[in-house]
Design a protein around this motif. Sequence first.
Motif, PDB file in Angstrom:
ATOM      1  N   MET A   1       0.832  -1.174   0.000  1.00  0.00           N
ATOM      2  CA  MET A   1       0.000   0.000   0.000  1.00  0.00           C
ATOM      3  C   MET A   1       0.886   1.250   0.000  1.00  0.00           C
ATOM      4  O   MET A   1       1.825   1.370   0.757  1.00  0.00           O
ATOM      5  CB  MET A   1      -0.897  -0.013   1.237  1.00  0.00           C
ATOM      6  N   THR A   2       0.579   2.185  -0.869  1.00  0.00           N
ATOM      7  CA  THR A   2       1.353   3.414  -0.969  1.00  0.00           C
ATOM      8  C   THR A   2       1.006   4.356   0.168  1.00  0.00           C
ATOM      9  O   THR A   2      -0.159   4.561   0.480  1.00  0.00           O
ATOM     10  CB  THR A   2       1.072   4.113  -2.310  1.00  0.00           C
ATOM     11  N   GLN A   3       2.025   4.894   0.764  1.00  0.00           N
ATOM     12  CA  GLN A   3       1.857   5.876   1.833  1.00  0.00           C
ATOM     13  C   GLN A   3       1.563   7.231   1.183  1.00  0.00           C
ATOM     14  O   GLN A   3       2.281   7.657   0.299  1.00  0.00           O
ATOM     15  CB  GLN A   3       3.158   5.952   2.635  1.00  0.00           C
ATOM     16  N   ARG A   4       0.502   7.911   1.624  1.00  0.00           N
ATOM     17  CA  ARG A   4       0.179   9.250   1.117  1.00  0.00           C
ATOM     18  C   ARG A   4       0.374  10.252   2.235  1.00  0.00           C
ATOM     19  O   ARG A   4      -0.096  10.048   3.351  1.00  0.00           O
ATOM     20  CB  ARG A   4      -1.267   9.314   0.627  1.00  0.00           C
ATOM     21  N   VAL A   5       1.043  11.348   1.901  1.00  0.00           N
ATOM     22  CA  VAL A   5       1.352  12.370   2.894  1.00  0.00           C
ATOM     23  C   VAL A   5       0.896  13.727   2.374  1.00  0.00           C
ATOM     24  O   VAL A   5       1.188  14.093   1.237  1.00  0.00           O
ATOM     25  CB  VAL A   5       2.863  12.402   3.216  1.00  0.00           C
ATOM     26  N   ILE A 162       8.393   7.750   8.218  1.00  0.00           N
ATOM     27  CA  ILE A 162       7.091   7.403   7.610  1.00  0.00           C
ATOM     28  C   ILE A 162       7.148   5.985   7.061  1.00  0.00           C
ATOM     29  O   ILE A 162       6.213   5.194   7.259  1.00  0.00           O
ATOM     30  CB  ILE A 162       6.714   8.424   6.522  1.00  0.00           C
ATOM     31  N   LYS A 163       8.231   5.634   6.401  1.00  0.00           N
ATOM     32  CA  LYS A 163       8.390   4.273   5.867  1.00  0.00           C
ATOM     33  C   LYS A 163       8.419   3.252   6.998  1.00  0.00           C
ATOM     34  O   LYS A 163       7.838   2.178   6.889  1.00  0.00           O
ATOM     35  CB  LYS A 163       9.658   4.176   5.030  1.00  0.00           C
ATOM     36  N   ALA A 164       9.102   3.588   8.090  1.00  0.00           N
ATOM     37  CA  ALA A 164       9.182   2.673   9.240  1.00  0.00           C
ATOM     38  C   ALA A 164       7.788   2.459   9.845  1.00  0.00           C
ATOM     39  O   ALA A 164       7.462   1.342  10.263  1.00  0.00           O
ATOM     40  CB  ALA A 164      10.140   3.221  10.293  1.00  0.00           C
ATOM     41  N   LEU A 165       6.961   3.491   9.871  1.00  0.00           N
ATOM     42  CA  LEU A 165       5.598   3.345  10.377  1.00  0.00           C
ATOM     43  C   LEU A 165       4.821   2.375   9.506  1.00  0.00           C
ATOM     44  O   LEU A 165       4.071   1.539  10.001  1.00  0.00           O
ATOM     45  CB  LEU A 165       4.888   4.688  10.397  1.00  0.00           C
ATOM     46  N   ARG A 166       4.979   2.497   8.194  1.00  0.00           N
ATOM     47  CA  ARG A 166       4.276   1.612   7.260  1.00  0.00           C
ATOM     48  C   ARG A 166       4.718   0.170   7.469  1.00  0.00           C
ATOM     49  O   ARG A 166       3.900  -0.744   7.472  1.00  0.00           O
ATOM     50  CB  ARG A 166       4.543   2.063   5.830  1.00  0.00           C
ATOM     51  N   GLU A 167       6.016  -0.026   7.632  1.00  0.00           N
ATOM     52  CA  GLU A 167       6.537  -1.379   7.795  1.00  0.00           C
ATOM     53  C   GLU A 167       6.125  -1.978   9.121  1.00  0.00           C
ATOM     54  O   GLU A 167       5.961  -3.187   9.244  1.00  0.00           O
ATOM     55  CB  GLU A 167       8.064  -1.368   7.653  1.00  0.00           C
ATOM     56  N   GLY A 168       5.921  -1.140  10.129  1.00  0.00           N
ATOM     57  CA  GLY A 168       5.536  -1.612  11.443  1.00  0.00           C
ATOM     58  C   GLY A 168       4.068  -1.964  11.556  1.00  0.00           C
ATOM     59  O   GLY A 168       3.634  -2.602  12.506  1.00  0.00           O
ATOM     60  N   SER A 169       3.256  -1.523  10.577  1.00  0.00           N
ATOM     61  CA  SER A 169       1.816  -1.794  10.680  1.00  0.00           C
ATOM     62  C   SER A 169       1.409  -3.059   9.997  1.00  0.00           C
ATOM     63  O   SER A 169       2.110  -3.756   9.389  1.00  0.00           O
ATOM     64  CB  SER A 169       1.017  -0.628  10.085  1.00  0.00           C
TER      65      SER A 169
END
Length: 169
Positions: A1-5, A162-169
Motif C-alpha cells: 500500500m502506498t503511503q500518502r502524505v 514514515i516508511k518505518a511506520l508503514r513497515e511496522g503496521s
Amino acid sequence: MTQRVMVAYATKYGSTAEIAEVVAATLRNEGIDAEAAPASKVTDIGPYSAVILGSALYMGRWLRDARRFVRRHQRALRERAVWVFSSGPLDPSASERDIGPVPSAGRAMCRIHAREHVTFGGRLEAGAKGRVARMILEEDRGGDFRDFDAITTWATATAAEIKALREGS
C-alpha cells in the motif's frame, strides 16, 4: 500500500510554500506519494496516512491558517503521524541551533500529538507588503535565511520515519 502524505502550509509571502514544496518533492524522491497544499485549501485529510504542517512565523506566532487547520482537523490529525515545522527567523539562528516551537505552535502540537517540530530560517525580500515587513527591510534585516540542505535532510529523515511506520503496521 502506498503511503500518502499531505504537506499543508500557511505562508504570508511564499517562503513557507517553497519550503513545503521542497519537503513534498523530497518525500516523493524517497518513494512516498506526497503533495503540498495551502492549509486553508485542505478540506479532507482522510486519504492521507501522515501529515506535515508548516507555518511561517509572523510577529512570534504561527499564521492563522495553520492554527485553523489544526482546529478544523484535530480529531483526524490525532489519528495520524504528524510532523510540524516553522519558518521565519530572519537571521542564521535556525541553522546554528535548534529553535523550539513558538507558543502557538507548541499548543497545536499538544492538541494533535505531533511527533516533532523543527524551525527553518525564513525569507523576507524587497517588495514585501505590510508595515512590519517594511520596518524590517528598512532596518536591513531582510534576506533569505532558508537552508535548503537542512530542509532536505530533515525531509529525508522524516521520510524514513514514515516508511518505518508503514513497515511496522
